[in-house]
Design a protein around this motif. Sequence first.
Motif, PDB file in Angstrom:
ATOM      1  N   LEU A 143      -0.491  -4.960 -31.772  1.00 54.55           N
ATOM      2  CA  LEU A 143      -1.351  -5.797 -32.600  1.00 54.55           C
ATOM      3  C   LEU A 143      -2.799  -5.344 -32.485  1.00 54.55           C
ATOM      4  O   LEU A 143      -3.239  -4.921 -31.412  1.00 54.55           O
ATOM      5  CB  LEU A 143      -1.252  -7.259 -32.169  1.00 54.55           C
ATOM      6  CG  LEU A 143       0.101  -7.960 -32.310  1.00 54.55           C
ATOM      7  CD1 LEU A 143       0.008  -9.371 -31.766  1.00 54.55           C
ATOM      8  CD2 LEU A 143       0.550  -7.981 -33.760  1.00 54.55           C
TER       9      LEU A 143
ATOM     10  N   ARG B 267       7.674 -10.722 -39.990  1.00 54.38           N
ATOM     11  CA  ARG B 267       7.382  -9.279 -40.078  1.00 54.38           C
ATOM     12  C   ARG B 267       6.738  -8.797 -38.771  1.00 54.38           C
ATOM     13  O   ARG B 267       5.783  -8.040 -38.764  1.00 54.38           O
ATOM     14  CB  ARG B 267       6.485  -8.996 -41.288  1.00 54.38           C
ATOM     15  CG  ARG B 267       7.073  -9.485 -42.594  1.00 54.38           C
ATOM     16  CD  ARG B 267       6.236  -9.185 -43.797  1.00 54.38           C
ATOM     17  NE  ARG B 267       6.229  -7.756 -44.075  1.00 54.38           N
ATOM     18  CZ  ARG B 267       5.685  -7.215 -45.168  1.00 54.38           C
ATOM     19  NH1 ARG B 267       5.111  -7.996 -46.070  1.00 54.38           N
ATOM     20  NH2 ARG B 267       5.725  -5.917 -45.364  1.00 54.38           N
ATOM     21  N   TRP B 268       7.294  -9.257 -37.683  1.00 49.07           N
ATOM     22  CA  TRP B 268       6.749  -8.982 -36.359  1.00 49.07           C
ATOM     23  C   TRP B 268       7.152  -7.579 -35.914  1.00 49.07           C
ATOM     24  O   TRP B 268       8.322  -7.220 -35.935  1.00 49.07           O
ATOM     25  CB  TRP B 268       7.264 -10.012 -35.363  1.00 49.07           C
ATOM     26  CG  TRP B 268       6.640  -9.916 -34.006  1.00 49.07           C
ATOM     27  CD1 TRP B 268       7.168  -9.311 -32.901  1.00 49.07           C
ATOM     28  CD2 TRP B 268       5.370 -10.425 -33.614  1.00 49.07           C
ATOM     29  NE1 TRP B 268       6.307  -9.414 -31.842  1.00 49.07           N
ATOM     30  CE2 TRP B 268       5.190 -10.100 -32.248  1.00 49.07           C
ATOM     31  CE3 TRP B 268       4.358 -11.116 -34.273  1.00 49.07           C
ATOM     32  CZ2 TRP B 268       4.041 -10.454 -31.534  1.00 49.07           C
ATOM     33  CZ3 TRP B 268       3.217 -11.465 -33.569  1.00 49.07           C
ATOM     34  CH2 TRP B 268       3.062 -11.142 -32.225  1.00 49.07           C
ATOM     35  N   PRO B 269       6.174  -6.750 -35.482  1.00 49.46           N
ATOM     36  CA  PRO B 269       6.515  -5.397 -35.023  1.00 49.46           C
ATOM     37  C   PRO B 269       7.292  -5.435 -33.716  1.00 49.46           C
ATOM     38  O   PRO B 269       6.959  -6.205 -32.803  1.00 49.46           O
ATOM     39  CB  PRO B 269       5.146  -4.737 -34.842  1.00 49.46           C
ATOM     40  CG  PRO B 269       4.176  -5.864 -34.686  1.00 49.46           C
ATOM     41  CD  PRO B 269       4.726  -7.005 -35.487  1.00 49.46           C
ATOM     42  N   ALA B 270       8.314  -4.610 -33.627  1.00 46.65           N
ATOM     43  CA  ALA B 270       9.217  -4.637 -32.477  1.00 46.65           C
ATOM     44  C   ALA B 270       8.500  -4.336 -31.169  1.00 46.65           C
ATOM     45  O   ALA B 270       8.882  -4.841 -30.107  1.00 46.65           O
ATOM     46  CB  ALA B 270      10.353  -3.643 -32.698  1.00 46.65           C
ATOM     47  N   GLN B 271       7.439  -3.538 -31.224  1.00 49.79           N
ATOM     48  CA  GLN B 271       6.767  -3.129 -30.001  1.00 49.79           C
ATOM     49  C   GLN B 271       5.734  -4.145 -29.522  1.00 49.79           C
ATOM     50  O   GLN B 271       5.190  -4.002 -28.418  1.00 49.79           O
ATOM     51  CB  GLN B 271       6.076  -1.766 -30.194  1.00 49.79           C
ATOM     52  CG  GLN B 271       4.887  -1.776 -31.153  1.00 49.79           C
ATOM     53  CD  GLN B 271       5.288  -1.624 -32.599  1.00 49.79           C
ATOM     54  OE1 GLN B 271       6.456  -1.810 -32.957  1.00 49.79           O
ATOM     55  NE2 GLN B 271       4.340  -1.268 -33.443  1.00 49.79           N
ATOM     56  N   ALA B 272       5.455  -5.178 -30.298  1.00 51.65           N
ATOM     57  CA  ALA B 272       4.427  -6.154 -29.936  1.00 51.65           C
ATOM     58  C   ALA B 272       4.983  -7.187 -28.955  1.00 51.65           C
ATOM     59  O   ALA B 272       6.155  -7.576 -29.039  1.00 51.65           O
ATOM     60  CB  ALA B 272       3.888  -6.852 -31.181  1.00 51.65           C
TER      61      ALA B 272
ATOM     62  N   THR C 222       9.515 -15.026 -33.086  1.00 51.70           N
ATOM     63  CA  THR C 222       9.172 -13.876 -33.916  1.00 51.70           C
ATOM     64  C   THR C 222      10.385 -13.452 -34.734  1.00 51.70           C
ATOM     65  O   THR C 222      11.533 -13.712 -34.360  1.00 51.70           O
ATOM     66  CB  THR C 222       8.684 -12.690 -33.061  1.00 51.70           C
ATOM     67  OG1 THR C 222       9.743 -12.276 -32.177  1.00 51.70           O
ATOM     68  CG2 THR C 222       7.455 -13.060 -32.242  1.00 51.70           C
TER      69      THR C 222
ATOM     70  N   ALA D  55      11.499 -10.080 -37.509  1.00 52.37           N
ATOM     71  CA  ALA D  55      11.110  -8.833 -38.169  1.00 52.37           C
ATOM     72  C   ALA D  55      11.147  -8.939 -39.684  1.00 52.37           C
ATOM     73  O   ALA D  55      10.446  -8.213 -40.393  1.00 52.37           O
ATOM     74  CB  ALA D  55      12.011  -7.692 -37.701  1.00 52.37           C
TER      75      ALA D  55
ATOM     76  N   SER E 213      10.803 -10.637 -43.576  1.00 54.20           N
ATOM     77  CA  SER E 213       9.795 -11.388 -44.323  1.00 54.20           C
ATOM     78  C   SER E 213      10.359 -12.748 -44.713  1.00 54.20           C
ATOM     79  O   SER E 213      11.567 -13.001 -44.600  1.00 54.20           O
ATOM     80  CB  SER E 213       9.397 -10.626 -45.587  1.00 54.20           C
ATOM     81  OG  SER E 213      10.489 -10.575 -46.490  1.00 54.20           O
TER      82      SER E 213
END
Length: 243
Positions: A1, A25-30, A47, A49, A51
Amino acid sequence: LEDWCRLEYTHMCEIVQPDRLLFLRWPAQADAAGLASAAGASAPPRTEARSLKGLRSLLPGEPGAADAAATSAMPPLPAWDRICLLDMDAEEALEPSDVANFDALVFGGILGNVHEREDGTYGSDDRTSELRELTFVHRRHLGPMQMTTDTAVLVCHMVLEEARPLAEIPWLDSPEIGEGAQGDAEGDQARAGGGEATDCVCMEGFRYVARRTPDGADWEPTLPKGMRDLLINSADDDILGEL
């Protein structure tokens, strides 16, 4: 982020219980758990991923929802007719009585990039249009000016859970954010008194919830912890276009 995003999301976790938040739409690495710990909470926000458009077909009451839900992990969400889109073009403003009308609000990245017209009114590039196509049953606005996502969450919390109408919330519009720790109005006082100038960023077109400074002598915008310094240090970057 991005740093600004992390600070806003952490502030949101301080305003409401993190497990009531769902970041799409949460990034997997966050790291979502880090947001909760930074806010002093034990449970992390939820969270997803996908939409909102991708999730709609799985919601209760939607065609094929039961079959889709059986083969896809689904975060708990209310029925579509109990979800409200925050939309600057909505005809109705959010009111305390709306607490009975819906169970979830859609925030963030959709409130629009607002710009001031020559006559002093504000226009928007209408980023919300892509979500409006999903035909929400409920739409509400929070006024004519742009807000950061955490500010919008704070305002909705005050209206729906503290029963405070928008007209009773103190505002600061287009404030100048000066150097110093949050809660320190020294920079503003120096400029007003003709003292040594300090670095500042003008948040043109943004509306914030106002609160009293610690000495009670002035008003300041309610910001996430660390945001004041980030804005000052990023004054030459395009961070304002990302908020």
